[in-house]
Write a protein that holds these residues in place. Structure first.
Motif, PDB file in Angstrom:
ATOM      1  N   GLU A  15       0.823  -1.205   0.000  1.00 33.13           N
ATOM      2  CA  GLU A  15       0.000   0.000   0.000  1.00 33.13           C
ATOM      3  C   GLU A  15       0.856   1.254   0.000  1.00 33.13           C
ATOM      4  OE1 GLU A  15      -3.228   0.404  -0.318  1.00 33.13           O
ATOM      5  OE2 GLU A  15      -3.514  -1.767  -0.562  1.00 33.13           O
ATOM      6  N   LEU A  16       1.969   1.217   0.750  1.00 29.83           N
ATOM      7  CA  LEU A  16       2.867   2.365   0.798  1.00 29.83           C
ATOM      8  C   LEU A  16       3.501   2.615  -0.566  1.00 29.83           C
ATOM      9  CD1 LEU A  16       4.279   4.545   2.484  1.00 29.83           C
ATOM     10  CD2 LEU A  16       6.062   2.864   3.027  1.00 29.83           C
ATOM     11  N   THR A  17       3.937   1.542  -1.217  1.00 34.88           N
ATOM     12  CA  THR A  17       4.517   1.663  -2.553  1.00 34.88           C
ATOM     13  C   THR A  17       3.493   2.186  -3.546  1.00 34.88           C
ATOM     14  OG1 THR A  17       5.992  -0.212  -2.073  1.00 34.88           O
ATOM     15  CG2 THR A  17       5.719   0.421  -4.387  1.00 34.88           C
ATOM     16  N   LYS A  18       2.275   1.690  -3.427  1.00 32.68           N
ATOM     17  CA  LYS A  18       1.195   2.131  -4.304  1.00 32.68           C
ATOM     18  C   LYS A  18       0.923   3.616  -4.135  1.00 32.68           C
ATOM     19  CE  LYS A  18      -3.681   1.188  -5.363  1.00 32.68           C
ATOM     20  NZ  LYS A  18      -4.862   0.374  -5.003  1.00 32.68           N
ATOM     21  N   GLU A  19       0.910   4.091  -2.900  1.00 29.22           N
ATOM     22  CA  GLU A  19       0.653   5.507  -2.632  1.00 29.22           C
ATOM     23  C   GLU A  19       1.795   6.370  -3.167  1.00 29.22           C
ATOM     24  OE1 GLU A  19      -1.987   7.064  -1.431  1.00 29.22           O
ATOM     25  OE2 GLU A  19      -3.024   5.129  -1.462  1.00 29.22           O
ATOM     26  N   LEU A  21       3.816   5.635  -5.722  1.00 30.47           N
ATOM     27  CA  LEU A  21       3.719   5.645  -7.184  1.00 30.47           C
ATOM     28  C   LEU A  21       2.590   6.568  -7.638  1.00 30.47           C
ATOM     29  CD1 LEU A  21       4.254   1.872  -8.087  1.00 30.47           C
ATOM     30  CD2 LEU A  21       5.831   3.762  -8.489  1.00 30.47           C
ATOM     31  N   LYS A  22       1.469   6.518  -6.936  1.00 31.56           N
ATOM     32  CA  LYS A  22       0.347   7.382  -7.278  1.00 31.56           C
ATOM     33  C   LYS A  22       0.737   8.849  -7.144  1.00 31.56           C
ATOM     34  CE  LYS A  22      -4.413   8.498  -5.983  1.00 31.56           C
ATOM     35  NZ  LYS A  22      -5.517   8.242  -5.016  1.00 31.56           N
ATOM     36  N   TYR A  23       1.508   9.155  -6.119  1.00 25.28           N
ATOM     37  CA  TYR A  23       1.930  10.537  -5.911  1.00 25.28           C
ATOM     38  C   TYR A  23       2.851  11.005  -7.033  1.00 25.28           C
ATOM     39  CZ  TYR A  23       4.321  14.568  -3.904  1.00 25.28           C
ATOM     40  OH  TYR A  23       4.858  15.815  -3.703  1.00 25.28           O
ATOM     41  N   TRP A  24       3.849  10.174  -7.378  1.00 23.56           N
ATOM     42  CA  TRP A  24       4.832  10.588  -8.372  1.00 23.56           C
ATOM     43  C   TRP A  24       4.304  10.508  -9.798  1.00 23.56           C
ATOM     44  CZ3 TRP A  24       8.741  13.409  -7.052  1.00 23.56           C
ATOM     45  CH2 TRP A  24       9.293  13.283  -5.773  1.00 23.56           C
ATOM     46  N   LEU A  25       3.264   9.728 -10.038  1.00 26.15           N
ATOM     47  CA  LEU A  25       2.704   9.609 -11.388  1.00 26.15           C
ATOM     48  C   LEU A  25       1.467  10.481 -11.601  1.00 26.15           C
ATOM     49  CD1 LEU A  25       2.934   5.752 -12.032  1.00 26.15           C
ATOM     50  CD2 LEU A  25       4.415   7.525 -12.957  1.00 26.15           C
ATOM     51  N   LEU A  26       0.761  10.823 -10.509  1.00 24.40           N
ATOM     52  CA  LEU A  26      -0.514  11.522 -10.663  1.00 24.40           C
ATOM     53  C   LEU A  26      -0.663  12.779  -9.822  1.00 24.40           C
ATOM     54  CD1 LEU A  26      -2.961   8.458 -10.616  1.00 24.40           C
ATOM     55  CD2 LEU A  26      -2.241   9.762 -12.614  1.00 24.40           C
ATOM     56  N   ASP A  27      -0.252  12.732  -8.563  1.00 26.44           N
ATOM     57  CA  ASP A  27      -0.634  13.769  -7.616  1.00 26.44           C
ATOM     58  C   ASP A  27       0.476  14.751  -7.262  1.00 26.44           C
ATOM     59  OD1 ASP A  27      -3.135  12.616  -7.515  1.00 26.44           O
ATOM     60  OD2 ASP A  27      -2.640  11.333  -5.802  1.00 26.44           O
ATOM     61  N   HIS A  28       1.630  14.628  -7.897  1.00 25.08           N
ATOM     62  CA  HIS A  28       2.687  15.596  -7.624  1.00 25.08           C
ATOM     63  C   HIS A  28       2.228  16.980  -8.089  1.00 25.08           C
ATOM     64  CE1 HIS A  28       6.579  17.665  -7.871  1.00 25.08           C
ATOM     65  NE2 HIS A  28       7.014  16.758  -7.020  1.00 25.08           N
ATOM     66  N   PRO A  29       2.504  18.021  -7.321  1.00 23.70           N
ATOM     67  CA  PRO A  29       2.037  19.374  -7.707  1.00 23.70           C
ATOM     68  C   PRO A  29       2.456  19.796  -9.115  1.00 23.70           C
ATOM     69  CG  PRO A  29       2.869  19.379  -5.457  1.00 23.70           C
ATOM     70  CD  PRO A  29       3.163  18.018  -6.010  1.00 23.70           C
ATOM     71  N   SER A  30       3.648  19.388  -9.548  1.00 19.74           N
ATOM     72  CA  SER A  30       4.101  19.752 -10.897  1.00 19.74           C
ATOM     73  C   SER A  30       3.248  19.094 -11.971  1.00 19.74           C
ATOM     74  CB  SER A  30       5.567  19.349 -11.084  1.00 19.74           C
ATOM     75  OG  SER A  30       6.401  20.020 -10.170  1.00 19.74           O
ATOM     76  N   ILE A  31       2.676  17.926 -11.655  1.00 15.55           N
ATOM     77  CA  ILE A  31       1.832  17.215 -12.620  1.00 15.55           C
ATOM     78  C   ILE A  31       0.427  17.798 -12.632  1.00 15.55           C
ATOM     79  CG2 ILE A  31       0.834  14.974 -13.218  1.00 15.55           C
ATOM     80  CD1 ILE A  31       3.255  13.639 -11.937  1.00 15.55           C
TER      81      ILE A  31
END
Length: 301
Positions: A15-19, A21-31
């Motif tokens: 779950e931690l890895t999933k979160e 990956l979700k942050y760096w692929l979808l939810d990062h402010p730059s994205i």
């Protein structure tokens, strides 16, 4: 108890890895806050685009001519650079693929309520962006990353010229055209770019991964993997182009259709040249295989 604890720990790590990956692929402010801007985005101006293509073609031709004039027949030692390039391109391609895939999924989920009035399906959105869409958000961030990766892709031309002494007009034309296409996707918020990027990055991941496999000395099959996967890519693109035409006239228009027409024309030129080269190469391979079979048959007592 120990087994239950181990399963719980494994689930927590997953779950931690999933979160992450979700942050760096979808939810990062730059994205999330990305917005294509000619003044703020690196490489975002027409001047930069055509200057880069000009210098790319000029430098490659200059190196090729110098090697010919100096009659240098031995390979220029490149060390691990080709291997690093193949591995990097393969990893970058699969990252862009997943980033674009999940970003498109989120975009579909968050804007589904807007489509109910026009009865638009997610697949129709992938083919035909609604009129007035702006180049901002997750999907266009990964489109921008794909555009930047095309500059890194161009480095392979230098490796081919230095190590194999080969330079073809088609290679220069193809790399330049792909760079222009990816720029137009962002500049005009062109329809169909999501599927085009997904197809292209998946093919690049396989092709560059296979090159990396060969370059590190692992066994390979006599199989034109690049040509066959590119044939699949062109086939998928052709089917999607038909879908864009149908939706454009049935749905009242697709965004960036002018850029799409220009890109389609360039795609036709690339496809015609590629088909000719592909069938010529397959014909030569079949002739070579037949000759080898005849030689083996004659050598048998």
């Amino acid at each position: 108890m120990q087994e239950i604890y181990t399963k719980s720990q494994t689930h927590s790590m997953f779950e931690l890895t999933k979160e992450k990956l979700k942050y760096w692929l979808l939810d990062h402010p730059s994205i999330v806050s990305f917005r294509w801007s000619p003044t703020l985005s690196w490489g975002g101006t027409w001047w930069f685009l055509f200057s880069a293509i000009f210098f790319y073609i000029t430098i490659v031709i200059t190196i090729h001519v110098i090697l010919k004039l100096c009659r240098i027949r031995c390979q220029v030692p490149l060390g691990p650079l080709p291997v690093i390039h193949s591995l990097s391109m393969s990893l970058i391609s699969i990252i862009i693929f997943f980033g674009m895939f999940f970003s498109a999924e989120v975009e579909v989920r968050e804007t589904r309520w807007l489509w109910q009035r026009s009865r638009t399906t997610p697949f129709e959105w992938l083919l035909c962006f609604p009129l007035g869409i702006r180049p901002s958000g997750r999907v266009f961030f990964w489109s921008y990353v794909f555009y930047l990766s095309r500059y890194l892709h161009m480095l392979r031309t230098f490796f081919v010229v230095l190590s194999e002494r080969k330079l073809s007009f088609f290679r220069l034309f193809y790399n330049s055209v792909i760079l222009i296409m990816s720029f137009l996707w962002l500049e005009f918020s062109q329809s169909l770019q999501v599927l085009a990027i997904l197809f292209s990055t998946l093919v690049s991941f396989v092709v560059y991964g296979y090159r990396f496999w060969i370059q590190i000395g692992l066994p390979s099959k006599t199989f034109n993997i690049s040509g066959n996967f590119l044939m699949v890519l062109f086939g998928c693109n052709l089917a999607c182009h038909v879908g864009v035409v149908l939706l454009h006239y049935s749905r009242g228009g697709c965004n960036g259709i002018g850029a799409w027409v220009f890109n389609s024309f360039l795609n036709v030129l690339i496809l015609c040249h590629f088909l000719k080269s592909y069938f010529d190469a397959n014909g030569q391979w079949k002739d070579t295989s037949a000759k080898r079979g005849q030689i083996k048959a004659k050598s048998k007592p």
